[in-house]
Design a protein around this motif. Structure first.
Motif, PDB file in Angstrom:
ATOM      1  N   SER A  20       2.316  -5.089  -7.413  1.00 50.52           N
ATOM      2  CA  SER A  20       2.149  -4.668  -6.015  1.00 50.52           C
ATOM      3  C   SER A  20       2.339  -3.161  -5.875  1.00 50.52           C
ATOM      4  O   SER A  20       2.845  -2.491  -6.775  1.00 50.52           O
ATOM      5  CB  SER A  20       3.174  -5.381  -5.135  1.00 50.52           C
ATOM      6  OG  SER A  20       4.476  -4.925  -5.460  1.00 50.52           O
ATOM      7  N   ALA A  21       1.952  -2.659  -4.715  1.00 51.29           N
ATOM      8  CA  ALA A  21       2.171  -1.253  -4.414  1.00 51.29           C
ATOM      9  C   ALA A  21       3.665  -0.936  -4.418  1.00 51.29           C
ATOM     10  O   ALA A  21       4.083   0.120  -4.902  1.00 51.29           O
ATOM     11  CB  ALA A  21       1.557  -0.907  -3.062  1.00 51.29           C
ATOM     12  N   ARG A  42       3.251   3.465   2.211  1.00 51.27           N
ATOM     13  CA  ARG A  42       1.912   3.339   2.807  1.00 51.27           C
ATOM     14  C   ARG A  42       0.863   4.076   1.985  1.00 51.27           C
ATOM     15  O   ARG A  42      -0.240   3.579   1.785  1.00 51.27           O
ATOM     16  CB  ARG A  42       1.916   3.831   4.266  1.00 51.27           C
ATOM     17  CG  ARG A  42       0.625   3.595   4.978  1.00 51.27           C
ATOM     18  CD  ARG A  42       0.338   2.091   5.127  1.00 51.27           C
ATOM     19  NE  ARG A  42      -1.005   1.925   5.637  1.00 51.27           N
ATOM     20  CZ  ARG A  42      -1.975   1.243   5.039  1.00 51.27           C
ATOM     21  NH1 ARG A  42      -1.744   0.603   3.922  1.00 51.27           N
ATOM     22  NH2 ARG A  42      -3.155   1.153   5.570  1.00 51.27           N
ATOM     23  N   GLN A  45       0.187   1.994  -0.996  1.00 50.76           N
ATOM     24  CA  GLN A  45      -0.618   0.829  -0.606  1.00 50.76           C
ATOM     25  C   GLN A  45      -2.092   1.200  -0.501  1.00 50.76           C
ATOM     26  O   GLN A  45      -2.958   0.451  -0.939  1.00 50.76           O
ATOM     27  CB  GLN A  45      -0.116   0.253   0.716  1.00 50.76           C
ATOM     28  CG  GLN A  45       1.197  -0.467   0.592  1.00 50.76           C
ATOM     29  CD  GLN A  45       1.780  -0.848   1.944  1.00 50.76           C
ATOM     30  OE1 GLN A  45       1.530  -0.204   2.961  1.00 50.76           O
ATOM     31  NE2 GLN A  45       2.589  -1.897   1.944  1.00 50.76           N
ATOM     32  N   ARG A  46      -2.383   2.354   0.083  1.00 49.45           N
ATOM     33  CA  ARG A  46      -3.780   2.810   0.183  1.00 49.45           C
ATOM     34  C   ARG A  46      -4.371   3.055  -1.204  1.00 49.45           C
ATOM     35  O   ARG A  46      -5.511   2.691  -1.475  1.00 49.45           O
ATOM     36  CB  ARG A  46      -3.867   4.079   1.026  1.00 49.45           C
ATOM     37  CG  ARG A  46      -3.772   3.831   2.502  1.00 49.45           C
ATOM     38  CD  ARG A  46      -4.130   5.108   3.281  1.00 49.45           C
ATOM     39  NE  ARG A  46      -3.334   5.188   4.467  1.00 49.45           N
ATOM     40  CZ  ARG A  46      -2.188   5.859   4.606  1.00 49.45           C
ATOM     41  NH1 ARG A  46      -1.704   6.562   3.627  1.00 49.45           N
ATOM     42  NH2 ARG A  46      -1.536   5.844   5.749  1.00 49.45           N
ATOM     43  N   LYS A  49      -5.111  -0.229  -2.936  1.00 49.74           N
ATOM     44  CA  LYS A  49      -6.353  -0.813  -2.428  1.00 49.74           C
ATOM     45  C   LYS A  49      -7.548  -0.161  -3.120  1.00 49.74           C
ATOM     46  O   LYS A  49      -8.478  -0.849  -3.556  1.00 49.74           O
ATOM     47  CB  LYS A  49      -6.441  -0.621  -0.914  1.00 49.74           C
ATOM     48  CG  LYS A  49      -7.693  -1.194  -0.303  1.00 49.74           C
ATOM     49  CD  LYS A  49      -7.698  -0.996   1.200  1.00 49.74           C
ATOM     50  CE  LYS A  49      -8.962  -1.536   1.821  1.00 49.74           C
ATOM     51  NZ  LYS A  49      -8.975  -1.377   3.269  1.00 49.74           N
TER      52      LYS A  49
END
Length: 77
Positions: A20-21, A42, A45-46, A49
């Protein structure tokens, strides 16, 4: 900020595709705690993705919002 670690991150994701991030950020924080803090989640996370899309063969310009752009989907059968 993340470019110097890109090869390492790709290696982690190759070895552990479900990473995971938050897991990436935790590992980065272990390497350089002064640079990587919880507030960076965040951004990671970007990036995660974008890495997932890259691994799947998608380009970021093929996505509108959080869904694939209909013009770049394979034809329906």
């Amino acid at each position: 900020m993340y470019e110097p670690f890109e090869a390492q991150i790709k290696e982690w994701r190759k070895d552990e595709p479900a990473l995971s991030a938050a897991g990436v950020l935790q590992r980065l924080a272990e390497i350089d705690p002064a640079r990587f803090k919880a507030k960076n989640i965040r951004t990671v996370q970007r990036l995660a993705k974008a890495w997932r899309m890259e691994m799947a063969g998608w380009s970021s310009w093929m996505v509108v919002g959080s869904r694939p752009c209909p013009h770049h989907l394979p034809p329906r059968r």
